[in-house]
Design a protein around this motif. Sequence first.
Motif, PDB file in Angstrom:
ATOM      1  N   GLY A   7      -2.434  -6.880  -5.865  1.00 57.71           N
ATOM      2  CA  GLY A   7      -2.566  -7.234  -7.274  1.00 57.71           C
ATOM      3  C   GLY A   7      -3.277  -8.559  -7.440  1.00 57.71           C
ATOM      4  N   THR A   8      -3.024  -9.463  -6.526  1.00 62.79           N
ATOM      5  CA  THR A   8      -3.692 -10.768  -6.600  1.00 62.79           C
ATOM      6  C   THR A   8      -5.204 -10.597  -6.498  1.00 62.79           C
ATOM      7  N   HIS A  43       1.355 -14.999 -13.913  1.00 63.14           N
ATOM      8  CA  HIS A  43       1.264 -14.849 -12.456  1.00 63.14           C
ATOM      9  C   HIS A  43      -0.021 -15.478 -11.935  1.00 63.14           C
ATOM     10  N   ASN A  72       6.216 -10.941 -15.676  1.00 63.06           N
ATOM     11  CA  ASN A  72       7.168 -11.135 -14.584  1.00 63.06           C
ATOM     12  C   ASN A  72       8.074 -12.344 -14.836  1.00 63.06           C
ATOM     13  N   ASP A 129      -3.306  -8.303 -16.877  1.00 61.41           N
ATOM     14  CA  ASP A 129      -2.601  -8.176 -15.599  1.00 61.41           C
ATOM     15  C   ASP A 129      -1.494  -7.149 -15.819  1.00 61.41           C
ATOM     16  N   ARG A 143       2.707  -4.331 -13.627  1.00 62.24           N
ATOM     17  CA  ARG A 143       3.825  -3.449 -14.008  1.00 62.24           C
ATOM     18  C   ARG A 143       3.551  -2.768 -15.346  1.00 62.24           C
ATOM     19  N   LYS A 161       4.641  -1.948  -6.289  1.00 62.51           N
ATOM     20  CA  LYS A 161       5.841  -2.460  -6.971  1.00 62.51           C
ATOM     21  C   LYS A 161       6.680  -1.251  -7.385  1.00 62.51           C
TER      22      LYS A 161
HETATM   23  C1  LIG Z   1       2.544  -9.803 -12.865  1.00 65.98           C
HETATM   24  C2  LIG Z   1       2.021  -9.780 -11.475  1.00 65.98           C
HETATM   25  N1  LIG Z   1       0.702  -9.788 -11.265  1.00 65.98           N
HETATM   26  C3  LIG Z   1       0.180  -9.775 -10.029  1.00 65.98           C
HETATM   27  C4  LIG Z   1       0.982  -9.739  -8.917  1.00 65.98           C
HETATM   28  C5  LIG Z   1       0.343  -9.800  -7.558  1.00 65.98           C
HETATM   29  O1  LIG Z   1       0.551  -8.700  -6.767  1.00 65.98           O
HETATM   30  P1  LIG Z   1       0.431  -8.818  -5.167  1.00 65.98           P
HETATM   31  O2  LIG Z   1       1.709  -9.385  -4.692  1.00 65.98           O
HETATM   32  O3  LIG Z   1       0.188  -7.393  -4.768  1.00 65.98           O
HETATM   33  O4  LIG Z   1      -0.733  -9.670  -4.851  1.00 65.98           O
HETATM   34  C6  LIG Z   1       2.369  -9.727  -9.078  1.00 65.98           C
HETATM   35  C7  LIG Z   1       3.261  -9.693  -7.894  1.00 65.98           C
HETATM   36  O5  LIG Z   1       4.458  -9.784  -7.981  1.00 65.98           O
HETATM   37  C8  LIG Z   1       2.902  -9.764 -10.388  1.00 65.98           C
HETATM   38  O6  LIG Z   1       4.227  -9.790 -10.607  1.00 65.98           O
END
Ligand SMILES: Cc1ncc(COP(=O)(O)O)c(C=O)c1O
Length: 344
Positions: free
Chosen positions: A60-61, A85, A141, A170, A173, A201
């Motif tokens: 996700g990052t 995030h 989050n 983003d 979720r 997730k």
């Molecule tokens: C809202 C949100 N965006 C992005 C990410 C990033 O995901 P990743 O851990 O796969 O890089 C997370 C991870 O918990 C998240 O909660």
Amino acid sequence: MTTVDLRSDTVTRPTDAMRRAMSQAVVGDDVFGDDPTVQELENEVAGLLGAEAALFVPSGTMANQIAMGLAARPGTEVLLDEGAHILNYEGGAPAALWGITLLTATGDRGMLRPEHVTDAIRPPNVHFTPLVAVAVENTHNRAGGSVWPADRLKAVCATARDAGLHVHLDGARLWNASAATGVSLEELASGADTVSVCFSKGLGAPVGGALASTRERIDQARFLRKRLGGGMRQVGILAAGALHGLRQHRERLPEDHRRATRLGETLARFPGVEVLPVETNIVIADTAGCGLGQEEIVASLAAEGILVVGFGPTRFRMVTHLDVDDEGIDRASQALDRVFGGRS
Ligand SMILES: Cc1ncc(COP(=O)(O)O)c(C=O)c1O
């Protein structure tokens, strides 16, 4: 003693059926564009989000950061909520990778208002950093899995777009947001120029996320992904896990939400414990008033086999997921009772 791992919804292990799907995946070299399973996943995600195209990425990052790279150039600014995030948990990547400044606003439980956008727009002036994009997060989050009302999301996105700003959503979720509101993924994504989602997730896949947008932007995103070292080869094995999660595990997300609500209700009974509203699968409790330190709480629960994470000096977080059933919630509730019960 088996543990109940509530640290995150990322801790799930692939089910037997998911592992079978992964082991049987038809694969090719995805950097050459030859992996049919990756293409199937990308097409399915694009379809669900109402986008022209999507790109499979390792995390996700990376999806968020490719979006930042598409939206902004060095010396420009992106507006987001202070709990985002992208700001708090991505290692300073917007500055480190792209030379981007982040402008924060204090949203309501992570959600901006249209005025936050209009207030951030300033007339051209030699002193000012040009604002080029707005990033929103759904569910949010750090705010406890809060869900944007669809109208509010639309209004913020429309205000930004009318001002010529790029909107990134983003949606790590977004599956949970859609399950909680009954609003389709496509509608939730409709106001954004780029949307990131995660498979690792709530959907229970071991790896991966995706970025969705126009075909032109996704072509550029493919280039940025390679530049970041995210071009993967016979990665259909991982895409098959993501596809399995997407097809088999989305419908069960309300179960996670129901279990999180139960945990929230248990916690709310203890004096001095304040629980953020539970809307999806994340429970955040503020324990400033209960006389126990955060580290002590995390350690006491761990001693009972219940794993949670500290989330700021006076808060801890619990997240429900595929690998926690009703019995796990019973055990967690009993442990919470022993740690917090009878305190005043
Ligand atoms: C809202 C949100 N965006 C992005 C990410 C990033 O995901 P990743 O851990 O796969 O890089 C997370 C991870 O918990 C998240 O909660």
